[in-house]
Design a protein around this motif. Structure first.
Motif, PDB file in Angstrom:
ATOM      1  N   VAL A  48       0.839  -1.194   0.000  1.00 52.90           N
ATOM      2  CA  VAL A  48       0.000   0.000   0.000  1.00 52.90           C
ATOM      3  C   VAL A  48       0.880   1.251   0.000  1.00 52.90           C
ATOM      4  CG1 VAL A  48      -1.701   1.324   1.341  1.00 52.90           C
ATOM      5  CG2 VAL A  48      -1.927  -1.163   1.150  1.00 52.90           C
ATOM      6  N   ALA A  49       1.941   1.256   0.834  1.00 51.23           N
ATOM      7  CA  ALA A  49       2.814   2.430   0.927  1.00 51.23           C
ATOM      8  C   ALA A  49       4.171   2.023   1.488  1.00 51.23           C
ATOM      9  CB  ALA A  49       2.181   3.492   1.819  1.00 51.23           C
ATOM     10  N   TYR A  50       5.193   2.796   1.116  1.00 50.78           N
ATOM     11  CA  TYR A  50       6.544   2.598   1.639  1.00 50.78           C
ATOM     12  C   TYR A  50       7.229   3.953   1.725  1.00 50.78           C
ATOM     13  CZ  TYR A  50      11.486   1.460   1.895  1.00 50.78           C
ATOM     14  OH  TYR A  50      12.802   1.403   2.282  1.00 50.78           O
ATOM     15  N   GLU A  51       7.884   4.190   2.862  1.00 52.91           N
ATOM     16  CA  GLU A  51       8.650   5.429   3.047  1.00 52.91           C
ATOM     17  C   GLU A  51       9.926   5.110   3.811  1.00 52.91           C
ATOM     18  OE1 GLU A  51       7.992   8.294   1.741  1.00 52.91           O
ATOM     19  OE2 GLU A  51       5.865   8.077   1.205  1.00 52.91           O
ATOM     20  N   GLU A  52      10.981   5.856   3.504  1.00 51.64           N
ATOM     21  CA  GLU A  52      12.213   5.745   4.267  1.00 51.64           C
ATOM     22  C   GLU A  52      12.234   6.830   5.333  1.00 51.64           C
ATOM     23  OE1 GLU A  52      15.445   5.636   1.456  1.00 51.64           O
ATOM     24  OE2 GLU A  52      15.045   3.514   1.083  1.00 51.64           O
ATOM     25  N   GLY A  53      12.774   6.478   6.500  1.00 49.51           N
ATOM     26  CA  GLY A  53      12.847   7.422   7.604  1.00 49.51           C
ATOM     27  C   GLY A  53      14.150   8.188   7.603  1.00 49.51           C
ATOM     28  N   GLY A  54      14.261   9.110   8.540  1.00 48.29           N
ATOM     29  CA  GLY A  54      15.465   9.916   8.661  1.00 48.29           C
ATOM     30  C   GLY A  54      16.684   9.117   9.068  1.00 48.29           C
ATOM     31  N   ARG A 108      -0.893  -5.614  12.984  1.00 46.93           N
ATOM     32  CA  ARG A 108      -1.887  -6.175  12.067  1.00 46.93           C
ATOM     33  C   ARG A 108      -3.260  -5.772  12.584  1.00 46.93           C
ATOM     34  NH1 ARG A 108       0.729 -12.109  11.871  1.00 46.93           N
ATOM     35  NH2 ARG A 108      -0.494 -12.203  13.778  1.00 46.93           N
ATOM     36  N   GLN A 109      -4.119  -5.320  11.675  1.00 46.39           N
ATOM     37  CA  GLN A 109      -5.461  -4.931  12.077  1.00 46.39           C
ATOM     38  C   GLN A 109      -6.453  -5.224  10.954  1.00 46.39           C
ATOM     39  OE1 GLN A 109      -3.977  -0.380  11.480  1.00 46.39           O
ATOM     40  NE2 GLN A 109      -5.365  -0.727  13.122  1.00 46.39           N
ATOM     41  N   PRO A 110      -7.671  -5.618  11.321  1.00 46.92           N
ATOM     42  CA  PRO A 110      -8.670  -5.920  10.292  1.00 46.92           C
ATOM     43  C   PRO A 110      -9.149  -4.658   9.580  1.00 46.92           C
ATOM     44  CG  PRO A 110      -9.641  -6.073  12.480  1.00 46.92           C
ATOM     45  CD  PRO A 110      -8.171  -5.827  12.675  1.00 46.92           C
ATOM     46  N   VAL A 111      -9.511  -4.824   8.325  1.00 44.30           N
ATOM     47  CA  VAL A 111     -10.195  -3.768   7.584  1.00 44.30           C
ATOM     48  C   VAL A 111     -11.685  -4.050   7.773  1.00 44.30           C
ATOM     49  CG1 VAL A 111     -10.599  -2.722   5.322  1.00 44.30           C
ATOM     50  CG2 VAL A 111      -8.311  -3.600   5.908  1.00 44.30           C
ATOM     51  N   PRO A 112     -12.384  -3.220   8.535  1.00 44.06           N
ATOM     52  CA  PRO A 112     -13.784  -3.526   8.868  1.00 44.06           C
ATOM     53  C   PRO A 112     -14.690  -3.584   7.645  1.00 44.06           C
ATOM     54  CG  PRO A 112     -12.931  -1.733  10.230  1.00 44.06           C
ATOM     55  CD  PRO A 112     -11.928  -1.985   9.152  1.00 44.06           C
ATOM     56  N   GLU A 113     -15.712  -4.369   7.747  1.00 46.50           N
ATOM     57  CA  GLU A 113     -16.755  -4.455   6.713  1.00 46.50           C
ATOM     58  C   GLU A 113     -17.493  -3.122   6.652  1.00 46.50           C
ATOM     59  OE1 GLU A 113     -18.572  -6.181   3.661  1.00 46.50           O
ATOM     60  OE2 GLU A 113     -17.214  -7.355   4.904  1.00 46.50           O
ATOM     61  N   GLY A 114     -17.860  -2.716   5.462  1.00 52.97           N
ATOM     62  CA  GLY A 114     -18.695  -1.533   5.297  1.00 52.97           C
ATOM     63  C   GLY A 114     -17.958  -0.206   5.273  1.00 52.97           C
ATOM     64  N   VAL A 115     -16.631  -0.224   5.351  1.00 52.92           N
ATOM     65  CA  VAL A 115     -15.882   1.037   5.316  1.00 52.92           C
ATOM     66  C   VAL A 115     -15.572   1.420   3.874  1.00 52.92           C
ATOM     67  CG1 VAL A 115     -14.847   0.663   7.582  1.00 52.92           C
ATOM     68  CG2 VAL A 115     -13.631  -0.111   5.537  1.00 52.92           C
ATOM     69  N   GLU A 116     -15.245   2.669   3.669  1.00 51.38           N
ATOM     70  CA  GLU A 116     -14.806   3.148   2.365  1.00 51.38           C
ATOM     71  C   GLU A 116     -13.337   2.740   2.197  1.00 51.38           C
ATOM     72  OE1 GLU A 116     -15.145   4.770  -1.285  1.00 51.38           O
ATOM     73  OE2 GLU A 116     -16.793   4.700   0.157  1.00 51.38           O
ATOM     74  N   LEU A 117     -13.069   1.770   1.305  1.00 48.12           N
ATOM     75  CA  LEU A 117     -11.721   1.228   1.163  1.00 48.12           C
ATOM     76  C   LEU A 117     -10.700   2.289   0.777  1.00 48.12           C
ATOM     77  CD1 LEU A 117     -12.504  -2.207  -0.511  1.00 48.12           C
ATOM     78  CD2 LEU A 117     -11.844  -1.768   1.863  1.00 48.12           C
ATOM     79  N   ALA A 118     -11.086   3.226  -0.085  1.00 47.49           N
ATOM     80  CA  ALA A 118     -10.151   4.271  -0.496  1.00 47.49           C
ATOM     81  C   ALA A 118      -9.695   5.088   0.712  1.00 47.49           C
ATOM     82  CB  ALA A 118     -10.791   5.174  -1.546  1.00 47.49           C
ATOM     83  N   GLU A 119     -10.603   5.382   1.636  1.00 47.49           N
ATOM     84  CA  GLU A 119     -10.233   6.167   2.820  1.00 47.49           C
ATOM     85  C   GLU A 119      -9.350   5.354   3.763  1.00 47.49           C
ATOM     86  OE1 GLU A 119      -9.335   8.911   5.414  1.00 47.49           O
ATOM     87  OE2 GLU A 119     -10.196   9.297   3.455  1.00 47.49           O
ATOM     88  N   VAL A 120      -9.645   4.064   3.933  1.00 46.83           N
ATOM     89  CA  VAL A 120      -8.816   3.217   4.801  1.00 46.83           C
ATOM     90  C   VAL A 120      -7.394   3.145   4.257  1.00 46.83           C
ATOM     91  CG1 VAL A 120      -8.466   0.852   5.637  1.00 46.83           C
ATOM     92  CG2 VAL A 120     -10.747   1.870   5.684  1.00 46.83           C
ATOM     93  N   MET A 121      -7.266   2.990   2.955  1.00 45.77           N
ATOM     94  CA  MET A 121      -5.930   2.906   2.367  1.00 45.77           C
ATOM     95  C   MET A 121      -5.228   4.261   2.394  1.00 45.77           C
ATOM     96  SD  MET A 121      -5.666  -0.204   2.020  1.00 45.77           S
ATOM     97  CE  MET A 121      -7.041  -1.189   2.597  1.00 45.77           C
ATOM     98  N   ALA A 122      -5.966   5.342   2.213  1.00 42.99           N
ATOM     99  CA  ALA A 122      -5.365   6.673   2.326  1.00 42.99           C
ATOM    100  C   ALA A 122      -4.861   6.904   3.748  1.00 42.99           C
ATOM    101  CB  ALA A 122      -6.379   7.754   1.924  1.00 42.99           C
ATOM    102  N   GLU A 123      -5.597   6.439   4.749  1.00 44.08           N
ATOM    103  CA  GLU A 123      -5.152   6.560   6.139  1.00 44.08           C
ATOM    104  C   GLU A 123      -3.901   5.704   6.369  1.00 44.08           C
ATOM    105  OE1 GLU A 123      -4.381   7.538   9.873  1.00 44.08           O
ATOM    106  OE2 GLU A 123      -5.751   8.600   8.532  1.00 44.08           O
ATOM    107  N   ALA A 124      -3.826   4.537   5.730  1.00 39.28           N
ATOM    108  CA  ALA A 124      -2.629   3.688   5.845  1.00 39.28           C
ATOM    109  C   ALA A 124      -1.414   4.398   5.262  1.00 39.28           C
ATOM    110  CB  ALA A 124      -2.857   2.347   5.158  1.00 39.28           C
ATOM    111  N   VAL A 125      -1.603   5.125   4.169  1.00 41.27           N
ATOM    112  CA  VAL A 125      -0.511   5.896   3.569  1.00 41.27           C
ATOM    113  C   VAL A 125      -0.072   6.992   4.538  1.00 41.27           C
ATOM    114  CG1 VAL A 125       0.107   7.484   1.688  1.00 41.27           C
ATOM    115  CG2 VAL A 125      -1.185   5.390   1.191  1.00 41.27           C
ATOM    116  N   ARG A 126      -1.029   7.698   5.133  1.00 39.67           N
ATOM    117  CA  ARG A 126      -0.695   8.759   6.088  1.00 39.67           C
ATOM    118  C   ARG A 126       0.046   8.194   7.306  1.00 39.67           C
ATOM    119  NH1 ARG A 126      -5.785  10.599   4.216  1.00 39.67           N
ATOM    120  NH2 ARG A 126      -6.910   9.628   5.954  1.00 39.67           N
ATOM    121  N   GLU A 127      -0.386   7.026   7.799  1.00 32.60           N
ATOM    122  CA  GLU A 127       0.278   6.414   8.946  1.00 32.60           C
ATOM    123  C   GLU A 127       1.699   5.993   8.581  1.00 32.60           C
ATOM    124  OE1 GLU A 127       0.896   4.769  12.847  1.00 32.60           O
ATOM    125  OE2 GLU A 127      -0.134   6.471  11.961  1.00 32.60           O
ATOM    126  N   THR A 128       1.909   5.505   7.383  1.00 34.44           N
ATOM    127  CA  THR A 128       3.258   5.156   6.923  1.00 34.44           C
ATOM    128  C   THR A 128       4.147   6.399   6.911  1.00 34.44           C
ATOM    129  OG1 THR A 128       2.369   3.341   5.606  1.00 34.44           O
ATOM    130  CG2 THR A 128       4.572   4.126   5.024  1.00 34.44           C
TER     131      THR A 128
END
Length: 194
Positions: free
Chosen positions: A95-101, A114-134
């Motif tokens: 989904v995403a990869y970043e190098e740190g300082g 590891r965490q489940p992707v809940p049923e009924g969520v907007e997948l694009a938003e969940v993956m965008a949040e995963a990118v932000r967390e990375t």
């Protein structure tokens, strides 16, 4: 990018020095493996850093499917299977990869959440949040790298980060890094993977 991990959970009284010696003996064998971005030789010891188990659990970030398949079917993985039995292997699509300082510094600890992707969520938003967390993880002090990937068979998201120190700013299972093979780290695609 493709992520992969297997876990060998060992008896509570297992001498983890056996794992340390094994990695010292064979860890270098993947230091120039074609198609491999990063392999982290990870270990948890029961009672250390909150671990409930003794475990050997290498985590991989692959640049190519050919590199991964050569590792699995070409004989390198057979040695581990012969010694410990063939483990189940978890696989996730990048989904995403970043190098740190701290990229280029010796990685001492890893954190995997590891965490489940809940049923009924907007997948694009969940993956965008995963990118932000990375990005957040990679931007933290002492971060070597951070990645996120998803298993669409189980609908499970994994966040993985490497740290140069023993106080990572990440939630999840903490592992000691025994060795890092990174022959293709610089070729791992940065940022969002789509």
């Amino acid at each position: 990018m493709h992520a992969m991990q297997y876990e060998l959970t060992l008896p509570a009284d297992y001498d983890m020095a056996v794992i340390r010696r094994r990695v010292a003996r064979v860890g270098h064998l993947l230091d120039d493996w074609d198609g491999l971005g990063v392999k982290t030789y990870l270990m948890r010891e029961r009672g250390v850093n909150g671990s409930p188990v003794n475990q050997y659990a290498p985590f991989y970030l692959w640049n190519t499917m050919e590199g991964m398949n050569t590792f699995l079917w070409g004989g390198a993985f057979q040695g581990l299977s012969n010694d410990f039995g063939r483990p189940s292997i978890r696989q996730w699509t990048g989904v995403a990869y970043e190098e740190g300082g701290a990229v280029g510094s010796p990685a001492r600890f890893a954190v995997r959440l590891r965490q489940p992707v809940p049923e009924g969520v907007e997948l694009a938003e969940v993956m965008a949040e995963a990118v932000r967390e990375t990005e957040r993880l990679a931007g933290a002090d002492g971060a070597v790298l951070a990645a996120a990937a998803v298993d669409t068979g189980r609908w499970e998201l994994v966040h993985f980060s490497l740290w140069e120190h023993d106080a990572p700013k990440a939630d999840g299972d903490a592992f000691e890094v025994l060795h890092l093979s990174a022959p293709g780290r610089e070729r791992l695609p940065r940022g969002r993977q789509w």
